[in-house]
Design a protein around this motif. Structure first.
Motif, PDB file in Angstrom:
ATOM      1  N   GLU A 156       0.812  -1.220   0.000  1.00  0.00           N
ATOM      2  CA  GLU A 156       0.000   0.000   0.000  1.00  0.00           C
ATOM      3  C   GLU A 156       0.846   1.271   0.000  1.00  0.00           C
ATOM      4  N   LYS A 157       2.053   1.192   0.542  1.00  0.00           N
ATOM      5  CA  LYS A 157       2.938   2.365   0.592  1.00  0.00           C
ATOM      6  C   LYS A 157       3.998   2.344  -0.506  1.00  0.00           C
ATOM      7  N   ASN A 158       3.877   1.404  -1.445  1.00  0.00           N
ATOM      8  CA  ASN A 158       4.807   1.311  -2.579  1.00  0.00           C
ATOM      9  C   ASN A 158       6.269   1.250  -2.137  1.00  0.00           C
ATOM     10  N   ILE A 159       6.560   0.366  -1.207  1.00  0.00           N
ATOM     11  CA  ILE A 159       7.927   0.191  -0.719  1.00  0.00           C
ATOM     12  C   ILE A 159       8.573  -0.949  -1.503  1.00  0.00           C
ATOM     13  N   TYR A 160       9.667  -0.625  -2.184  1.00  0.00           N
ATOM     14  CA  TYR A 160      10.334  -1.595  -3.055  1.00  0.00           C
ATOM     15  C   TYR A 160      11.799  -1.802  -2.677  1.00  0.00           C
ATOM     16  N   ASP A 161      12.097  -1.649  -1.396  1.00  0.00           N
ATOM     17  CA  ASP A 161      13.441  -1.904  -0.900  1.00  0.00           C
ATOM     18  C   ASP A 161      13.365  -2.870   0.267  1.00  0.00           C
ATOM     19  N   HIS A 162      14.406  -3.681   0.408  1.00  0.00           N
ATOM     20  CA  HIS A 162      14.524  -4.531   1.582  1.00  0.00           C
ATOM     21  C   HIS A 162      15.032  -3.670   2.729  1.00  0.00           C
ATOM     22  N   THR A 163      14.628  -4.017   3.945  1.00  0.00           N
ATOM     23  CA  THR A 163      15.096  -3.268   5.110  1.00  0.00           C
ATOM     24  C   THR A 163      16.323  -3.942   5.702  1.00  0.00           C
ATOM     25  N   LEU A 164      17.072  -3.179   6.472  1.00  0.00           N
ATOM     26  CA  LEU A 164      18.233  -3.726   7.152  1.00  0.00           C
ATOM     27  C   LEU A 164      17.805  -4.817   8.137  1.00  0.00           C
ATOM     28  N   ASN A 165      16.684  -4.606   8.828  1.00  0.00           N
ATOM     29  CA  ASN A 165      16.203  -5.630   9.765  1.00  0.00           C
ATOM     30  C   ASN A 165      15.854  -6.933   9.055  1.00  0.00           C
ATOM     31  N   GLU A 166      15.269  -6.845   7.863  1.00  0.00           N
ATOM     32  CA  GLU A 166      14.982  -8.055   7.080  1.00  0.00           C
ATOM     33  C   GLU A 166      16.275  -8.793   6.752  1.00  0.00           C
ATOM     34  N   ALA A 167      17.284  -8.041   6.328  1.00  0.00           N
ATOM     35  CA  ALA A 167      18.556  -8.660   5.945  1.00  0.00           C
ATOM     36  C   ALA A 167      19.264  -9.266   7.157  1.00  0.00           C
ATOM     37  N   ILE A 168      19.219  -8.593   8.288  1.00  0.00           N
ATOM     38  CA  ILE A 168      19.833  -9.136   9.504  1.00  0.00           C
ATOM     39  C   ILE A 168      19.134 -10.430   9.903  1.00  0.00           C
ATOM     40  N   ASP A 169      17.813 -10.464   9.787  1.00  0.00           N
ATOM     41  CA  ASP A 169      17.065 -11.683  10.096  1.00  0.00           C
ATOM     42  C   ASP A 169      17.502 -12.836   9.193  1.00  0.00           C
ATOM     43  N   VAL A 170      17.683 -12.555   7.917  1.00  0.00           N
ATOM     44  CA  VAL A 170      18.136 -13.584   6.977  1.00  0.00           C
ATOM     45  C   VAL A 170      19.471 -14.157   7.446  1.00  0.00           C
ATOM     46  N   VAL A 171      20.406 -13.283   7.763  1.00  0.00           N
ATOM     47  CA  VAL A 171      21.763 -13.722   8.126  1.00  0.00           C
ATOM     48  C   VAL A 171      21.769 -14.453   9.472  1.00  0.00           C
TER      49      VAL A 171
END
Length: 166
Positions: free
Chosen positions: A74-89
């Motif tokens: 809904e907010k047209n966000i098309y970037d990954h967040t740092l928190n998402e990437a930290i969770d992945v790692v």
């Protein structure tokens, strides 16, 4: 810059659109599905396969909330967040890409965001958040969930039929 490869495809172009193991990599999975519906002809099918996190190396990670994904859409966000990437790692189980960085995930998390390689599972899915996303999408698009399978299976499969009236 284009958000997805479908951006330059006209509405109502294809009878059938198929994706497999791609939505978990994109920063905005609902937008990707919405675009797939857009390029499907009325009466056509969008069929997708995504990993069920319960049965993959993502099993230790939290399931991505459907509210987070709907908000990104809904907010047209098309970037990954740092928190998402930290969770992945930090929380991906026994994966050769992440094991060397588990004790200090910040630098590698920044690197994977910057590289935009498309190989990381930034979002995780189970039956519940997938159904919540699908219900949101079909209401928005006047479509129908034609098929859903994924309970206790390695992958979640679903099909959305675009209504003839779109």
């Amino acid at each position: 810059p284009p958000k997805y490869l479908f951006e330059n495809i006209d509405n109502d172009t294809f009878d059938f659109v198929y994706s497999s193991h791609s939505l978990e990599h994109t920063p905005n999975p609902i937008s990707a599905l919405n675009d797939q519906i857009r390029i499907t002809k009325p009466g056509g099918i969008v069929y997708s396969v995504i990993p069920n996190k319960k049965n993959t190396y993502d099993r230790l990670r939290k399931t991505t909330s459907s509210n987070i994904l709907i908000n990104k859409f809904e907010k047209n966000i098309y970037d990954h967040t740092l928190n998402e990437a930290i969770d992945v790692v930090k929380n991906t189980e026994s994966h050769a890409l992440y094991e060397p960085h588990k004790n200090n995930p910040l630098n590698y998390a920044k690197e994977i965001i910057k590289k935009k390689e498309g190989i990381h599972h930034f979002h995780t899915f189970d039956e519940t958040n997938t159904l919540e996303i699908l219900i949101y999408l079909v209401k928005k698009n006047g479509a129908n969930i034609e098929y859903f399978s994924g309970f206790q299976e390695r992958d979640i499969h679903f099909a959305i039929r675009k209504n003839n009236s779109n």
